[in-house]
Motif scaffolding. Structure first.
Motif, short mmCIF file in Angstrom:
data_model
loop_
_atom_site.label_atom_id
_atom_site.label_comp_id
_atom_site.label_asym_id
_atom_site.label_seq_id
_atom_site.Cartn_x
_atom_site.Cartn_y
_atom_site.Cartn_z
N ALA A 220 0.84 -1.19 0.00
CA ALA A 220 0.00 0.00 0.00
C ALA A 220 0.87 1.24 0.00
N MET A 221 0.48 2.22 -0.81
CA MET A 221 1.19 3.50 -0.84
C MET A 221 0.37 4.52 -0.06
N THR A 222 1.00 5.11 0.94
CA THR A 222 0.36 6.18 1.70
C THR A 222 0.75 7.51 1.09
N SER A 223 -0.24 8.29 0.70
CA SER A 223 -0.01 9.58 0.06
C SER A 223 -0.52 10.69 0.97
N ILE A 224 0.37 11.61 1.31
CA ILE A 224 0.03 12.72 2.21
C ILE A 224 0.24 14.04 1.47
N THR A 225 -0.78 14.88 1.47
CA THR A 225 -0.66 16.22 0.91
C THR A 225 -0.98 17.22 2.01
#
Length: 323
Positions: free
Chosen positions: A300-305
């Motif tokens: 799983a890729m965790t993407s934070i903006t």
């Protein structure tokens, strides 16, 4: 990125090819976006890429955002120059810098967007808060942070074979031994949130500008299992399996060094020797394709903006969704 000891992967031509393949894999997972859609591209004039490696994200961003009437500055930072592109690229510069060290003053509050991806095998857990603080410092007020990570403990083979389970166990063990966190997403979110809460100063307006405030705007976890893209399937085989082999090799080298330097007792040396033999067998299984788990890995890729707050008349007007 804190020290050479922390970094577990190679820096050579083969690894550069793997990093580029990993980039295409990660971009495909992000629905083809280089820049998260909640970030308005029209206002981007200065962009930084932390842990840039081969600079492929930065180079593609420069091509994608290129316009005849606007000058956009692109700077890639990395602790090593070994994988920087050999050919110069107009408008794109590469600078050697360790993210756990403060950036030179010339970069403070400079960038409209700072992109970070996959520092989990290069950044020690004890250095995470400092790295986040340094990155926030180079964001201009109103600037955006985009950070993507994969967690080792979220990567499991389908089917879950003994070889796959042993590989993940060894990799997690190696990360902990080297001071890396086995799961970076949660502590990374916590580190960003340290800068999220304004501090009361007792003024008439109870919330005053007291430093670098940042707000997480978008948080997404993107799994790869049963992903329809062939690029994701190919990326998992080349990117994940290629990295797994390197991480096992790093574990082997560390154990052999401990034994060779007589830093462990006889019984411990025997145990380490047995682990080395098992890890060599795992590498053979993955490189020769002799295990069913070679076909697919779920991760799983965790993407934070996040966005840095704006200062208005020395007081903070906190950001709402309209920004």
């Amino acid at each position: 990125m804190a020290t050479e000891e922390a970094y577990m992967l190679n820096r050579n031509h083969e690894e550069s090819r793997r990093l580029d393949a990993q980039h295409h894999f990660s971009r495909e997972l992000a629905h083809g976006h280089l820049i998260q859609p909640s970030i308005p591209q029209s206002g981007l004039r200065s962009i930084a890429d932390i842990g840039t490696g081969t600079g492929i994200w930065l180079r593609e961003a420069a091509q994608e955002l290129a316009t005849p009437n606007e000058q956009i500055e692109f700077i890639g930072f990395d602790i090593s120059v070994q994988q920087f592109p050999k050919d110069s690229i107009p408008g794109v510069d590469f600078v050697m810098h360790d993210v756990v060290e403060p950036f030179p003053q010339e970069y403070h509050e400079k960038f409209d967007l700072v992109h970070v991806r996959l520092l989990s095998y290069a950044l020690k857990e004890k250095d995470l808060d400092k790295a986040v603080e340094n990155i926030i410092q180079i964001l201009r007020p109103g600037g955006y942070l985009q950070w993507q990570e994969f967690d080792a403990i979220d990567s499991w083979a389908v089917p879950d074979t003994p070889n796959a389970r042993s590989t993940v166990t060894y990799i997690v063990c190696e990360r902990v031994t080297r001071g890396l966190t086995p799961a970076i997403a949660t502590p990374l979110i916590r580190a960003i949130q340290l800068f999220q809460t304004p501090v009361s100063t007792g003024d008439v307006n109870p919330i005053s500008w007291t430093g670098d405030l940042i707000r997480i705007m978008h948080l997404e976890t993107i799994p790869t299992l049963n992903h329809p893209s062939r690029a994701v399937e190919a990326g998992k085989k080349q990117g994940i399996m290629g990295a797994a082999v390197q991480l096992l090799q790093a574990g082997i080298s560390r154990r052999q060094s401990l034994v060779a330097q007589a830093q462990v007792s006889g019984l411990e040396a025997q145990k380490l020797g047995e682990e080395v033999e098992e890890m060599i067998g795992l590498i053979e299984a993955w490189t020769q394709g002799g295990d069913p788990a070679c076909n697919d890995w779920d991760c799983a890729m965790t993407s934070i903006t996040a966005r840095k707050a704006l200062m208005i008349n020395q007081h903070e007007t906190w950001m709402t969704a309209k920004y």
